[in-house]
Motif scaffolding. Structure first.
Motif, PDB file in Angstrom:
ATOM      1  N   PRO A  64      -6.612  12.340   2.888  1.00 31.30           N
ATOM      2  CA  PRO A  64      -7.513  11.205   3.117  1.00 31.30           C
ATOM      3  C   PRO A  64      -8.887  11.433   2.491  1.00 31.30           C
ATOM      4  O   PRO A  64      -9.478  12.501   2.641  1.00 31.30           O
ATOM      5  N   GLY A  65      -9.361  10.432   1.760  1.00 29.11           N
ATOM      6  CA  GLY A  65     -10.694  10.494   1.174  1.00 29.11           C
ATOM      7  C   GLY A  65     -10.801  11.303  -0.101  1.00 29.11           C
ATOM      8  O   GLY A  65     -11.901  11.454  -0.635  1.00 29.11           O
ATOM      9  N   TYR A  66      -9.680  11.817  -0.619  1.00 31.25           N
ATOM     10  CA  TYR A  66      -9.740  12.672  -1.809  1.00 31.25           C
ATOM     11  C   TYR A  66     -10.274  11.915  -3.023  1.00 31.25           C
ATOM     12  O   TYR A  66     -11.157  12.401  -3.723  1.00 31.25           O
ATOM     13  N   ILE A  67      -9.775  10.718  -3.270  1.00 27.55           N
ATOM     14  CA  ILE A  67     -10.198   9.937  -4.434  1.00 27.55           C
ATOM     15  C   ILE A  67     -11.675   9.552  -4.306  1.00 27.55           C
ATOM     16  O   ILE A  67     -12.440   9.665  -5.259  1.00 27.55           O
ATOM     17  N   ALA A  68     -12.074   9.123  -3.127  1.00 27.88           N
ATOM     18  CA  ALA A  68     -13.477   8.757  -2.898  1.00 27.88           C
ATOM     19  C   ALA A  68     -14.395   9.941  -3.171  1.00 27.88           C
ATOM     20  O   ALA A  68     -15.429   9.807  -3.833  1.00 27.88           O
ATOM     21  N   HIS A  69     -14.016  11.108  -2.684  1.00 26.31           N
ATOM     22  CA  HIS A  69     -14.830  12.295  -2.875  1.00 26.31           C
ATOM     23  C   HIS A  69     -14.835  12.739  -4.337  1.00 26.31           C
ATOM     24  O   HIS A  69     -15.898  13.034  -4.902  1.00 26.31           O
ATOM     25  N   ALA A  70     -13.666  12.793  -4.950  1.00 26.43           N
ATOM     26  CA  ALA A  70     -13.556  13.287  -6.331  1.00 26.43           C
ATOM     27  C   ALA A  70     -14.358  12.443  -7.307  1.00 26.43           C
ATOM     28  O   ALA A  70     -14.964  12.971  -8.241  1.00 26.43           O
ATOM     29  N   PHE A  71     -14.374  11.135  -7.090  1.00 26.96           N
ATOM     30  CA  PHE A  71     -15.056  10.234  -8.017  1.00 26.96           C
ATOM     31  C   PHE A  71     -16.372   9.688  -7.467  1.00 26.96           C
ATOM     32  O   PHE A  71     -16.994   8.834  -8.082  1.00 26.96           O
ATOM     33  N   ASP A  72     -16.775  10.174  -6.292  1.00 27.20           N
ATOM     34  CA  ASP A  72     -18.036   9.766  -5.651  1.00 27.20           C
ATOM     35  C   ASP A  72     -18.129   8.244  -5.560  1.00 27.20           C
ATOM     36  O   ASP A  72     -19.085   7.631  -6.040  1.00 27.20           O
ATOM     37  N   LEU A  73     -17.117   7.648  -4.924  1.00 22.46           N
ATOM     38  CA  LEU A  73     -17.034   6.190  -4.802  1.00 22.46           C
ATOM     39  C   LEU A  73     -17.170   5.747  -3.359  1.00 22.46           C
ATOM     40  O   LEU A  73     -16.792   6.479  -2.439  1.00 22.46           O
ATOM     41  N   GLU A  74     -17.681   4.541  -3.186  1.00 24.28           N
ATOM     42  CA  GLU A  74     -17.675   3.909  -1.873  1.00 24.28           C
ATOM     43  C   GLU A  74     -16.234   3.600  -1.498  1.00 24.28           C
ATOM     44  O   GLU A  74     -15.350   3.530  -2.362  1.00 24.28           O
ATOM     45  N   GLU A  75     -15.983   3.373  -0.223  1.00 19.13           N
ATOM     46  CA  GLU A  75     -14.626   3.216   0.291  1.00 19.13           C
ATOM     47  C   GLU A  75     -13.835   2.110  -0.411  1.00 19.13           C
ATOM     48  O   GLU A  75     -12.672   2.311  -0.797  1.00 19.13           O
ATOM     49  N   ASP A  76     -14.439   0.934  -0.600  1.00 19.09           N
ATOM     50  CA  ASP A  76     -13.717  -0.179  -1.228  1.00 19.09           C
ATOM     51  C   ASP A  76     -13.322   0.140  -2.665  1.00 19.09           C
ATOM     52  O   ASP A  76     -12.196  -0.127  -3.085  1.00 19.09           O
ATOM     53  N   ALA A  77     -14.237   0.704  -3.433  1.00 19.50           N
ATOM     54  CA  ALA A  77     -13.946   1.069  -4.817  1.00 19.50           C
ATOM     55  C   ALA A  77     -12.900   2.183  -4.868  1.00 19.50           C
ATOM     56  O   ALA A  77     -11.994   2.169  -5.701  1.00 19.50           O
ATOM     57  N   ALA A  78     -13.007   3.146  -3.956  1.00 24.04           N
ATOM     58  CA  ALA A  78     -12.032   4.241  -3.906  1.00 24.04           C
ATOM     59  C   ALA A  78     -10.644   3.718  -3.572  1.00 24.04           C
ATOM     60  O   ALA A  78      -9.652   4.166  -4.156  1.00 24.04           O
ATOM     61  N   ASP A  79     -10.555   2.770  -2.652  1.00 23.44           N
ATOM     62  CA  ASP A  79      -9.255   2.181  -2.305  1.00 23.44           C
ATOM     63  C   ASP A  79      -8.636   1.485  -3.512  1.00 23.44           C
ATOM     64  O   ASP A  79      -7.433   1.606  -3.765  1.00 23.44           O
ATOM     65  N   GLU A  80      -9.460   0.769  -4.266  1.00 26.53           N
ATOM     66  CA  GLU A  80      -8.962   0.063  -5.450  1.00 26.53           C
ATOM     67  C   GLU A  80      -8.470   1.049  -6.515  1.00 26.53           C
ATOM     68  O   GLU A  80      -7.397   0.875  -7.092  1.00 26.53           O
ATOM     69  N   LEU A  81      -9.227   2.106  -6.742  1.00 26.86           N
ATOM     70  CA  LEU A  81      -8.814   3.109  -7.715  1.00 26.86           C
ATOM     71  C   LEU A  81      -7.562   3.840  -7.237  1.00 26.86           C
ATOM     72  O   LEU A  81      -6.642   4.084  -8.020  1.00 26.86           O
ATOM     73  N   GLU A  82      -7.499   4.142  -5.966  1.00 25.99           N
ATOM     74  CA  GLU A  82      -6.333   4.824  -5.412  1.00 25.99           C
ATOM     75  C   GLU A  82      -5.079   3.960  -5.549  1.00 25.99           C
ATOM     76  O   GLU A  82      -4.010   4.463  -5.890  1.00 25.99           O
ATOM     77  N   ARG A  83      -5.195   2.658  -5.307  1.00 31.18           N
ATOM     78  CA  ARG A  83      -4.044   1.754  -5.486  1.00 31.18           C
ATOM     79  C   ARG A  83      -3.564   1.776  -6.929  1.00 31.18           C
ATOM     80  O   ARG A  83      -2.371   1.867  -7.198  1.00 31.18           O
ATOM     81  N   TYR A  84      -4.510   1.706  -7.876  1.00 32.34           N
ATOM     82  CA  TYR A  84      -4.119   1.716  -9.283  1.00 32.34           C
ATOM     83  C   TYR A  84      -3.432   3.043  -9.650  1.00 32.34           C
ATOM     84  O   TYR A  84      -2.372   3.055 -10.259  1.00 32.34           O
ATOM     85  N   LEU A  85      -4.050   4.164  -9.282  1.00 29.04           N
ATOM     86  CA  LEU A  85      -3.494   5.460  -9.663  1.00 29.04           C
ATOM     87  C   LEU A  85      -2.146   5.730  -9.013  1.00 29.04           C
ATOM     88  O   LEU A  85      -1.268   6.318  -9.637  1.00 29.04           O
ATOM     89  N   SER A  86      -1.977   5.295  -7.773  1.00 27.86           N
ATOM     90  CA  SER A  86      -0.673   5.517  -7.118  1.00 27.86           C
ATOM     91  C   SER A  86       0.410   4.687  -7.804  1.00 27.86           C
ATOM     92  O   SER A  86       1.556   5.140  -7.943  1.00 27.86           O
ATOM     93  N   GLN A  87       0.075   3.488  -8.283  1.00 28.40           N
ATOM     94  CA  GLN A  87       1.022   2.704  -9.070  1.00 28.40           C
ATOM     95  C   GLN A  87       1.271   3.367 -10.426  1.00 28.40           C
ATOM     96  O   GLN A  87       2.404   3.444 -10.898  1.00 28.40           O
ATOM     97  N   TYR A  88       0.221   3.868 -11.027  1.00 33.92           N
ATOM     98  CA  TYR A  88       0.314   4.488 -12.349  1.00 33.92           C
ATOM     99  C   TYR A  88       1.261   5.684 -12.345  1.00 33.92           C
ATOM    100  O   TYR A  88       2.060   5.848 -13.263  1.00 33.92           O
ATOM    101  N   ILE A  89       1.183   6.514 -11.317  1.00 31.27           N
ATOM    102  CA  ILE A  89       2.062   7.678 -11.290  1.00 31.27           C
ATOM    103  C   ILE A  89       3.383   7.397 -10.593  1.00 31.27           C
ATOM    104  O   ILE A  89       4.202   8.285 -10.457  1.00 31.27           O
ATOM    105  N   GLY A  90       3.574   6.151 -10.178  1.00 26.61           N
ATOM    106  CA  GLY A  90       4.880   5.740  -9.672  1.00 26.61           C
ATOM    107  C   GLY A  90       5.124   5.959  -8.198  1.00 26.61           C
ATOM    108  O   GLY A  90       6.267   6.045  -7.762  1.00 26.61           O
ATOM    109  N   LEU A  91       4.071   6.016  -7.400  1.00 22.74           N
ATOM    110  CA  LEU A  91       4.256   6.200  -5.961  1.00 22.74           C
ATOM    111  C   LEU A  91       4.539   4.872  -5.261  1.00 22.74           C
ATOM    112  O   LEU A  91       5.104   4.863  -4.168  1.00 22.74           O
ATOM    113  N   THR A  92       4.109   3.755  -5.859  1.00 23.25           N
ATOM    114  CA  THR A  92       4.360   2.446  -5.234  1.00 23.25           C
ATOM    115  C   THR A  92       5.009   1.520  -6.229  1.00 23.25           C
ATOM    116  O   THR A  92       5.036   1.720  -7.410  1.00 23.25           O
TER     117      THR A  92
END
Length: 92
Positions: A64-92
């Protein structure tokens, strides 16, 4: 004369890099995503706007919070990036 160094590794390899940019609901994302054997199946994600990067694999989405911390993002932006990356690597 060249200085002697004790290298841990000095490898050269062909990599595949995808450059992608989009404007999301909360911020703009400008990424370079590099695939390399060096990272043991993980991808290297560079945020070209903030100069932050992370080596990301499927297991990192369990942290939890790894993407937000790694990229220093606010929660909403981190959630959006996490959704994209999880789709990109085939998790969803």
């Amino acid at each position: 004369m060249m200085e002697e160094r004790d290298f841990l590794y000095d490898d050269v390899e062909q990599t595949k890099t995808r450059f992608i940019c989009w404007i999301g609901e909360t911020s703009r994302f400008d990424l370079a995503i590099t695939h390399s054997e060096h990272f043991f199946g993980k991808i290297l994600v560079l945020n070209l706007l903030s100069n932050r990067f992370a080596i990301i694999g499927a297991d990192d989405f369990d942290e939890p919070g790894y993407i937000a911390h790694a990229f220093d993002l606010e929660e909403d932006a981190a959630d959006e990036l996490e959704r994209y990356l999880s789709q990109y690597i085939g998790l969803t």
